[in-house]
Design a protein around this motif. Structure first.
Motif, PDB file in Angstrom:
ATOM      1  N   LEU A  99       0.825  -1.209   0.000  1.00 34.75           N
ATOM      2  CA  LEU A  99       0.000   0.000   0.000  1.00 34.75           C
ATOM      3  C   LEU A  99       0.861   1.263   0.000  1.00 34.75           C
ATOM      4  O   LEU A  99       1.865   1.337   0.701  1.00 34.75           O
ATOM      5  CB  LEU A  99      -0.917   0.020   1.221  1.00 34.75           C
ATOM      6  N   ARG A 100       0.449   2.224  -0.783  1.00 36.99           N
ATOM      7  CA  ARG A 100       1.077   3.546  -0.788  1.00 36.99           C
ATOM      8  C   ARG A 100      -0.044   4.555  -0.587  1.00 36.99           C
ATOM      9  O   ARG A 100      -0.691   4.975  -1.539  1.00 36.99           O
ATOM     10  CB  ARG A 100       1.830   3.795  -2.100  1.00 36.99           C
ATOM     11  N   LEU A 101      -0.280   4.919   0.673  1.00 43.67           N
ATOM     12  CA  LEU A 101      -1.400   5.782   0.993  1.00 43.67           C
ATOM     13  C   LEU A 101      -1.050   7.247   0.795  1.00 43.67           C
ATOM     14  O   LEU A 101       0.011   7.708   1.230  1.00 43.67           O
ATOM     15  CB  LEU A 101      -1.845   5.556   2.440  1.00 43.67           C
ATOM     16  N   ALA A 102      -1.949   7.966   0.144  1.00 43.98           N
ATOM     17  CA  ALA A 102      -1.760   9.403  -0.043  1.00 43.98           C
ATOM     18  C   ALA A 102      -1.947  10.124   1.285  1.00 43.98           C
ATOM     19  O   ALA A 102      -2.622   9.631   2.191  1.00 43.98           O
ATOM     20  CB  ALA A 102      -2.761   9.921  -1.074  1.00 43.98           C
ATOM     21  N   ALA A 103      -1.338  11.300   1.399  1.00 37.28           N
ATOM     22  CA  ALA A 103      -1.471  12.106   2.611  1.00 37.28           C
ATOM     23  C   ALA A 103      -2.943  12.393   2.880  1.00 37.28           C
ATOM     24  O   ALA A 103      -3.735  12.600   1.955  1.00 37.28           O
ATOM     25  CB  ALA A 103      -0.699  13.409   2.456  1.00 37.28           C
ATOM     26  N   CYS A 104      -3.306  12.375   4.160  1.00 36.95           N
ATOM     27  CA  CYS A 104      -4.705  12.580   4.527  1.00 36.95           C
ATOM     28  C   CYS A 104      -4.769  13.421   5.800  1.00 36.95           C
ATOM     29  O   CYS A 104      -4.105  13.101   6.794  1.00 36.95           O
ATOM     30  CB  CYS A 104      -5.388  11.232   4.736  1.00 36.95           C
ATOM     31  N   ALA A 105      -5.564  14.495   5.761  1.00 34.26           N
ATOM     32  CA  ALA A 105      -5.685  15.378   6.915  1.00 34.26           C
ATOM     33  C   ALA A 105      -6.684  14.861   7.940  1.00 34.26           C
ATOM     34  O   ALA A 105      -6.654  15.255   9.104  1.00 34.26           O
ATOM     35  CB  ALA A 105      -6.102  16.775   6.448  1.00 34.26           C
ATOM     36  N   ARG A 106      -7.574  13.992   7.511  1.00 33.96           N
ATOM     37  CA  ARG A 106      -8.584  13.467   8.426  1.00 33.96           C
ATOM     38  C   ARG A 106      -8.880  12.007   8.112  1.00 33.96           C
ATOM     39  O   ARG A 106      -9.377  11.683   7.035  1.00 33.96           O
ATOM     40  CB  ARG A 106      -9.874  14.289   8.335  1.00 33.96           C
ATOM     41  N   VAL A 107      -8.540  11.143   9.060  1.00 33.98           N
ATOM     42  CA  VAL A 107      -8.776   9.706   8.914  1.00 33.98           C
ATOM     43  C   VAL A 107      -9.879   9.293   9.886  1.00 33.98           C
ATOM     44  O   VAL A 107      -9.835   9.641  11.068  1.00 33.98           O
ATOM     45  CB  VAL A 107      -7.497   8.893   9.200  1.00 33.98           C
ATOM     46  N   GLU A 108     -10.853   8.569   9.385  1.00 34.85           N
ATOM     47  CA  GLU A 108     -11.940   8.084  10.229  1.00 34.85           C
ATOM     48  C   GLU A 108     -11.790   6.591  10.456  1.00 34.85           C
ATOM     49  O   GLU A 108     -11.870   5.800   9.517  1.00 34.85           O
ATOM     50  CB  GLU A 108     -13.295   8.357   9.571  1.00 34.85           C
ATOM     51  N   PRO A 109     -11.574   6.197  11.708  1.00 35.18           N
ATOM     52  CA  PRO A 109     -11.543   4.765  12.016  1.00 35.18           C
ATOM     53  C   PRO A 109     -12.971   4.258  12.228  1.00 35.18           C
ATOM     54  O   PRO A 109     -13.841   5.000  12.676  1.00 35.18           O
ATOM     55  CB  PRO A 109     -10.749   4.713  13.319  1.00 35.18           C
ATOM     56  N   TYR A 110     -13.218   2.988  11.916  1.00 40.43           N
ATOM     57  CA  TYR A 110     -14.553   2.432  12.097  1.00 40.43           C
ATOM     58  C   TYR A 110     -14.476   0.919  12.188  1.00 40.43           C
ATOM     59  O   TYR A 110     -13.484   0.293  11.786  1.00 40.43           O
ATOM     60  CB  TYR A 110     -15.477   2.842  10.945  1.00 40.43           C
ATOM     61  N   LEU A 111     -15.509   0.340  12.743  1.00 41.20           N
ATOM     62  CA  LEU A 111     -15.632  -1.115  12.783  1.00 41.20           C
ATOM     63  C   LEU A 111     -16.506  -1.548  11.616  1.00 41.20           C
ATOM     64  O   LEU A 111     -17.659  -1.120  11.519  1.00 41.20           O
ATOM     65  CB  LEU A 111     -16.266  -1.570  14.099  1.00 41.20           C
ATOM     66  N   PRO A 112     -16.012  -2.385  10.712  1.00 40.41           N
ATOM     67  CA  PRO A 112     -16.839  -2.870   9.600  1.00 40.41           C
ATOM     68  C   PRO A 112     -18.091  -3.551  10.130  1.00 40.41           C
ATOM     69  O   PRO A 112     -18.109  -4.109  11.226  1.00 40.41           O
ATOM     70  CB  PRO A 112     -15.911  -3.865   8.884  1.00 40.41           C
ATOM     71  N   ALA A 113     -19.156  -3.496   9.355  1.00 39.59           N
ATOM     72  CA  ALA A 113     -20.431  -4.091   9.755  1.00 39.59           C
ATOM     73  C   ALA A 113     -20.245  -5.557  10.144  1.00 39.59           C
ATOM     74  O   ALA A 113     -19.597  -6.328   9.439  1.00 39.59           O
ATOM     75  CB  ALA A 113     -21.437  -3.983   8.613  1.00 39.59           C
TER      76      ALA A 113
END
Length: 245
Positions: free
Chosen positions: A75-89
Motif C-alpha cells: 500500500l502507498r497511501l496518499a497524505a490525509c488530513a482526516r482519517v476516520e476509524p470504524y468497525l466494519p459491519a
C-alpha cells in the motif's frame, strides 16, 4: 507522536473498541513519518495494551491479549488530513478481527483494513483423552486448564454441570477445550418410543401420547406422530415429555 489516551469507564467491549479506534486515528500521521508502518504497529500495540487493562479492570475474569497486525506492505497511501476509524459491519473484537481506516479529507480517498487478534485467556475444561462421537462425557474425561476462549466462535463450556452427561457430537481429540457446538444432551428416548405429549396455550393444557420420530434429549426439538396420525413438533422437557406450544 507521544500522545496519551484517556479511557472512560465503560463496558469491556466499549473500552477495547475505543482504544483500538483511538490509536487508529493516529495512523494517518504515522504514514507520513519515516518507517511509518512500524510506527503504526507500535502505536497500535500501545493503545491496544491500554484497552486490555481497562477491560480486565472491568471484571471480565479473562486475561486479554491483543496483537495488532500490519497494513499490506504494497500500500502507498496518499497524505490525509482526516482519517476516520470504524468497525466494519458485523465485526466483533474477539479472536481474529479487523478495523477499518478511511480517508475523509485528502487528495485521494482511500479505505484500508488493519488486522487485530484478541485472545481471551481463562479457565476452561480440556479433554484428557480422545472421545468418540456419541460418547457420554464423565467428570474424569476433562480437567481444568487455561485456554483461549476467543480461538473459536462457539462458546466455552466453563461450568462442569453444563457438559457432564452430555454426548459428543463428533470425534474429539485430547487437549481440545469443550465448547457448546461439540456437545448435545444425552437422549431421553429412542426413535419409535411412545412419549407423553403436552399441548398448551391460552390457559389450557391437553395431554396425549405419540411416537417419537427420532431420539432426543432435554431441550431438543423432536417430531411426534400422535395416535390419530397427526404430526407435531415440540421440545423435550427434563422428564422426557414433549411440550408443544
Amino acid at each position: 507522536m507521544n500522545q496519551g489516551l484517556r479511557l472512560l469507564r465503560c463496558t469491556p467491549g466499549q473500552a477495547l473498541a475505543g482504544a483500538l479506534l483511538a490509536f487508529s486515528a493516529m495512523a494517518a500521521a504515522a504514514q507520513q513519518e519515516p518507517d511509518g508502518a512500524a510506527q503504526l504497529v507500535r502505536i497500535g500495540q500501545h493503545f491496544a495494551d491500554e484497552a486490555v487493562l481497562q477491560v480486565q479492570d472491568a471484571g471480565t475474569g479473562l486475561r486479554l491479549q491483543v496483537q495488532v497486525g500490519q497494513l499490506d506492505s504494497r500500500l502507498r497511501l496518499a497524505a490525509c488530513a482526516r482519517v476516520e476509524p470504524y468497525l466494519p459491519a458485523g465485526t466483533r473484537l474477539w479472536g481474529r478481527s479487523r478495523i477499518g481506516l478511511r480517508c475523509l479529507q485528502g487528495r485521494v480517498a482511500w479505505n484500508v483494513f488493519l488486522p487485530v487478534t484478541v485472545k481471551a485467556l481463562g479457565p476452561a475444561w480440556v479433554l484428557q483423552n480422545s472421545v468418540s462421537a456419541g460418547q457420554v462425557l464423565q467428570a474424569e474425561d476433562a480437567i481444568e486448564a487455561e485456554v483461549d476462549w476467543a480461538e473459536e466462535a462457539s462458546p466455552i463450556q466453563a461450568n462442569a454441570r453444563a457438559w457432564i452427561g452430555q454426548v459428543a457430537t463428533r470425534p474429539l481429540a485430547a487437549g481440545q477445550a469443550l465448547r457448546q457446538n461439540m456437545l448435545r444432551p444425552a437422549p431421553l428416548f429412542a426413535a419409535g418410543t411412545q412419549v407423553k405429549v403436552m399441548l398448551g396455550g391460552g390457559g389450557f393444557l391437553v395431554t396425549s401420547s405419540g411416537k417419537a420420530m427420532a431420539a432426543a434429549g432435554q431441550g431438543q426439538t423432536v417430531r411426534v406422530r400422535l395416535d390419530n396420525g397427526r404430526m407435531l413438533s415440540g421440545v423435550v422437557d427434563p422428564e422426557g415429555a414433549v411440550q408443544v406450544q
